[in-house]
Scaffold this active site. Structure first.
Site, PDB file in Angstrom:
ATOM      1  CG  ASN A 258     114.029  31.926 113.865  1.00 36.97           C
ATOM      2  OD1 ASN A 258     115.020  32.357 113.300  1.00 36.97           O
ATOM      3  ND2 ASN A 258     113.641  32.371 115.058  1.00 36.97           N
ATOM      4  CB  ALA A 286     113.127  32.261 122.126  1.00 39.68           C
ATOM      5  CB  CYS A 287     115.852  36.097 118.987  1.00 42.66           C
ATOM      6  SG  CYS A 287     117.285  35.373 119.795  1.00 42.66           S
ATOM      7  CB  THR A 288     116.222  30.702 118.446  1.00 41.87           C
ATOM      8  OG1 THR A 288     115.886  30.488 119.829  1.00 41.87           O
ATOM      9  CG2 THR A 288     117.606  31.317 118.327  1.00 41.87           C
ATOM     10  CG  LEU A 415     118.887  33.740 115.301  1.00 33.47           C
ATOM     11  CD1 LEU A 415     120.390  33.996 115.351  1.00 33.47           C
ATOM     12  CD2 LEU A 415     118.190  34.432 116.464  1.00 33.47           C
TER      13      LEU A 415
END
Length: 486
Positions: A258, A286-288, A415
């Site tokens: 990100n 965190a994927c974010t 994302l």
């Protein structure tokens, strides 16, 4: 002190047929905090069959009653909030503040879907013919197989299971082996609520084990109608292929890389706080999380200095002491981050801060790492293209805003993307042109509202359905259209 736990199948806590167990460890201290069964494919099949047997009765349970079960579960979770927070810290490593926020989020999710269970239905439409009612009904899709990761061990299983249950589906959930204890406590809350209100046995099932043994068995069982997965890209692609080959409904949310763009009009202090929080909060797990920072030439050097200062002042330690940053969840995750530090150095990027494992004193038994900052990076470097999943950023510069957008989009993932700016035109151009499922203006890339859709684009997602809010309920239902001629 550790506790022994079992699977939850058909309304009962049951041992695995394997008789084997594994330990869950505190990533800050190495101590054993829980023990769980190492379940088999047969254990998973038993859970699916229990869910299938209960599905019709649960689907025919009135929505307000389903909501009452979720509400009673949420109330018990609220009563045990301190316990849930402590458990989450001990098994996953989050700081106490981060864990408490995640637990509260899970409680709020159950309360939210408890209310939505009462009013979620189809729509009425005017017919083109007289004396006809024309409307739709939303019906549960059936049995939902849910496979969840370790990094949000109560929030993610909550935002998958609660909408599935609210809409009349039955559930088989496989938690990650690194952190299954927190949601096992939620299952206990559900069990108490179900006993009080009266719920068919098998509505919610919980089976702990490996993805290879338990996850594949859930996905492949013919009675499973929908699969929802959150995890890595490599595993998610296999899950999606297996599920869709069997013509199941499939939803996958995977990794990302990100970006945050910082424009010349941004307040420098705010920009550093936003990037630092997005990159190093929850240990970058965190994927974010922010991993690509794109800063205008005019402020690049000053921004780098201030972000280094931000990182230097972070307190790192055991989550129970509520520092600024806790440990990695496991030795494997720690080694993966350290490997990417080596990758960046070998790619001739400049390591300007961190990148070292912490081992002295209180850090000796844990999986601790310094936050890592690289400069002199190119967009096509591995450290700028591959998800690191740790407290790790690379900083690039730009001179033209079109270049900034191009750099932000120059990854396979999509994302969460952010921009820090006081320029309304640039903010809206970024919203329009960023190829991401979530776009944030003057906020860190992490952090979500529970009542709006969540999901990515490109390699971050199957791009089929969104999670959370009403979109989360849509995934678990199918539309029936009714023509009633009277």
């Amino acid at each position: 002190m550790s506790e022994s736990h079992n699977n939850y199948v058909e309304g009962e806590w049951k041992e695995s047929e394997s008789g084997e167990v594994f330990d869950v460890h505190n990533p800050a201290t190495g101590e054993t905090v829980a023990q769980f069964p190492r379940s088999t494919a047969n254990d998973a099949h038993e859970a699916v069959e229990a869910a299938a047997s209960a599905q019709a009765a649960w689907a025919n349970t009135p929505g307000p009653t389903r909501g009452a079960v979720l509400r009673a579960t949420a109330k018990r979770m609220d009563d045990r909030k301190a316990e849930l927070t402590q458990t989450l810290v001990r098994e996953e490593g989050k700081t106490r503040t981060e864990a408490a926020a995640e637990v509260q989020r899970a409680i709020d999710i159950f309360y939210y879907y408890a209310e939505r269970a009462m009013d979620y239905d189809g729509t009425r439409t005017l017919s083109s013919t007289a004396d006809r009612n024309l409307y739709t009904i939303r019906e549960p899709i059936g049995v939902a197989g849910l496979i969840v990761p370790w990094n949000y061990p109560i929030a993610i299983p909550s935002w998958k299971s609660a909408p599935a249950l609210a809409t009349g589906n039955t559930v088989v959930l496989k938690p990650a082996m690194e952190a299954p204890t927190t949601f096992a406590t939620v299952i206990d809350c559900f069990d108490e609520a179900a006993s009080e209100i009266g719920v068919p046995d098998g509505v919610l099932n919980f089976v702990v084990g490996s993805g290879e043994d338990v996850g594949s068995a859930i996905i492949g069982h013919e009675a499973v109608d929908a699969v929802s997965f959150t995890g890595s890209r490599s595993v998610g692609e296999m899950v999606y292929e297996q599920a869709t080959d069997d013509h199941k409904r499939a939803q996958t949310e995977m990794g990302s890389k990100n970006p945050t763009v910082v424009t010349p009009s941004a307040d420098l202090e705010s920009a550093v706080d936003i990037v630092g929080g997005g990159a190093f909060g929850v240990t970058g797990q965190a994927c974010t999380a922010t991993e690509r920072v794109i800063v205008h030439d005019s402020m690049h050097d000053e921004f780098v200095d201030e972000l280094i200062n931000y990182a230097e002042n972070l307190v790192i330690g055991s989550g129970l002491d509520d520092p600024d940053m806790g440990p990695h969840v496991s030795q494997d995750e720690l080694e993966s981050t350290l490997d990417y530090v080596d990758v960046g150095t070998n790619e001739d990027a400049t390591l300007v801060y961190g990148g070292n494992r912490l081992t002295d004193g209180e850090y000796d038994a844990g999986h601790f790492v310094e936050p890592t900052i690289f400069t002199d990076v190119e967009s096509d470097m591995r450290i700028m293209q591959e998800e690191v999943f740790g407290p790790f950023v690379g900083i690039m510069s730009y001179s033209d805003f079109d270049e900034a957008i191009e750099l932000a989009n120059d990854v396979a993932f999509g994302l969460s993307a952010g921009i820090v700016t006081n320029d309304h035109t640039k903010a809206n151009r970024f919203i329009r042109d960023a190829d991401y499922g979530i776009v944030k203006v003057n906020e860190k890339t992490t952090g979500l509202e529970l009542h709006v859709p969540f999901g990515g684009m490109k390699a971050s997602s199957s791009e089929t359905y969104r999670e959370q809010g009403e979109a989360g309920m849509d995934y678990f239902t199918i539309i029936k259209t009714v023509y009633e001629n009277y």
